[in-house]
Enzyme design. Structure first.
Site, short mmCIF file in Angstrom:
data_model
loop_
_atom_site.label_atom_id
_atom_site.label_comp_id
_atom_site.label_asym_id
_atom_site.label_seq_id
_atom_site.Cartn_x
_atom_site.Cartn_y
_atom_site.Cartn_z
N GLY A 37 0.82 -1.23 -0.02
CA GLY A 37 -0.03 -0.01 0.08
C GLY A 37 0.90 1.27 -0.03
O GLY A 37 1.92 1.22 0.21
N TYR A 144 -0.05 -18.00 -0.55
CA TYR A 144 -1.51 -17.15 -0.72
C TYR A 144 -2.77 -18.15 -0.62
O TYR A 144 -3.52 -17.67 0.55
CB TYR A 144 -1.21 -16.45 -1.86
CG TYR A 144 -2.53 -15.20 -2.01
CD1 TYR A 144 -2.38 -14.07 -1.18
CD2 TYR A 144 -3.51 -15.41 -2.93
CE1 TYR A 144 -3.12 -13.13 -1.38
CE2 TYR A 144 -4.33 -14.24 -3.11
CZ TYR A 144 -4.42 -13.55 -2.34
OH TYR A 144 -5.18 -12.42 -2.54
#
Ligand code: UDP
Length: 316
Positions: A37, A144
């Protein structure tokens, strides 16, 4: 005023969600470790008195009071989640464990961002929530896929054992403005390559398919799911339009008026051959369906990257 916390709030999806929650008059606590981010994504929100940002990694416990928690914290692009796989697994599993423990203590509702990757390289098509998936637990995507599967398991156990109000959404490929230039996923790669007249990199022969949903559709689905009571999910959020990657490359070239040529690179291990959500459950439970077709969303995303690249050139 209702208070919502968004972990991963400075990421691509998180920053759009924070903005929408502020628009709906929520008080928003944005938590992000800024690994993928960026502060730039939330720049326009920082002056808002109802918005607060805390730099924190949810792998470490944290204490705050909120009515709603959205957990979006995790690198989601294969390039990024595979570059630090142990951290990816820790973020998925320890992250949600910390947040579920907090939700239990503070009586908050919690929505967990899961993924279509829980279906792996699917043998059922399109994918319904009832499908258990086909995941290689040892491969390079496992950090993941298995991390997100374990996180769903923890959500359901907190729901059954402690009555925590959990909501699980399985997000299919999502795109739109605010994707990072170095995101590495297919839409951003192709549009940037096309805009720069550089070769378009298709992995494999381009016959593999994906279904792409525009960011505003996803954000709407997530907030609807949070406000739906007594149903923990999981629920698919995606656009059922299905496209071969080669078709996407051609679209990118066309809408950018590009001189780019297509080049073919090796297909990464365990790359799913096809993916398309069955969204009947979201239609029924949330009265939700995506509104932005790929051609329209691609134009908006192209314009975003065009402007971003222009700014980069003027900066240098
Ligand atoms: N892909 C590609 N070229 C790129 C990036 C991705 O051909 O520059 C392919 C990738 O191999 C996959 C699909 O596009 O088959 C979607 O990849 P992405 O990384 O966007 O997300 P995934 O759905 O695989 O998590």
């Amino acid at each position: 005023m209702i208070k919502a916390a968004v972990t991963g709030g400075a990421g691509f999806i998180g920053s759009h969600l924070c903005k929408e929650l502020l628009r709906q008059n929520f008080k928003v606590l944005c938590i992000d470790n800024l690994y993928t981010g960026s502060k730039e994504n939330i720049e326009d929100l920082l002056p808002n008195p109802n918005f607060e940002f805390i730099k924190h990694d949810i792998v470490e416990p944290i204490m705050f009071q909120a009515d709603q928690i959205y957990n979006l914290a995790c690198p989601a692009s294969p390039v990024h989640y595979q570059s630090n796989p142990v951290q990816t697994m820790k973020c998925s599993v320890l992250g949600i464990l910390n947040l579920l423990t907090l939700a239990k203590k503070t009586n908050a509702k919690i929505l967990h961002a899961s993924t279509s990757e829980v279906y792996g390289d699917p043998l059922e098509h399109p994918q319904k929530e009832s499908y258990w998936g086909h995941v290689n637990p040892l491969g390079i995507r496992a950090c993941y896929d298995e991390g997100k599967r374990a996180a769903e398991c923890l959500c359901m156990d907190f729901y059954r054992e402690y009555n925590v109000q959990v909501k699980i959404v399985r997000i299919f490929n999502t795109y739109g403005p605010k994707m990072a230039i170095n995101d590495g996923r297919v839409i951003s790669n192709f549009l940037i390559q096309a805009l720069k007249n550089e070769p378009i990199t298709i992995y494999g022969d381009g016959s593999q398919t994906r279904s792409f949903q525009y960011i505003s559709d996803l954000v709407e689905g997530m907030t609807k799911m949070m406000n739906q009571d007594d149903f923990p999910g999981p629920i698919n959020l995606g656009n059922p339009g299905e496209y071969a990657i080669k078709e996407l490359a051609e679209k990118a070239i066309e809408i950018c008026g590009s001189k780019s040529k297509i080049i073919y690179k090796e297909l990464p291990q365990d790359d799913p051959k096809k993916r398309r959500p069955d969204i009947s459950l979201a239609r029924e439970k949330l009265e939700w369906f995506p509104k932005i077709p790929l051609d329209e969303g691609l134009l908006k995303t192209r314009d975003y990257f065009k402007e971003k690249l222009r700014k980069e050139i003027t900066k240098n």
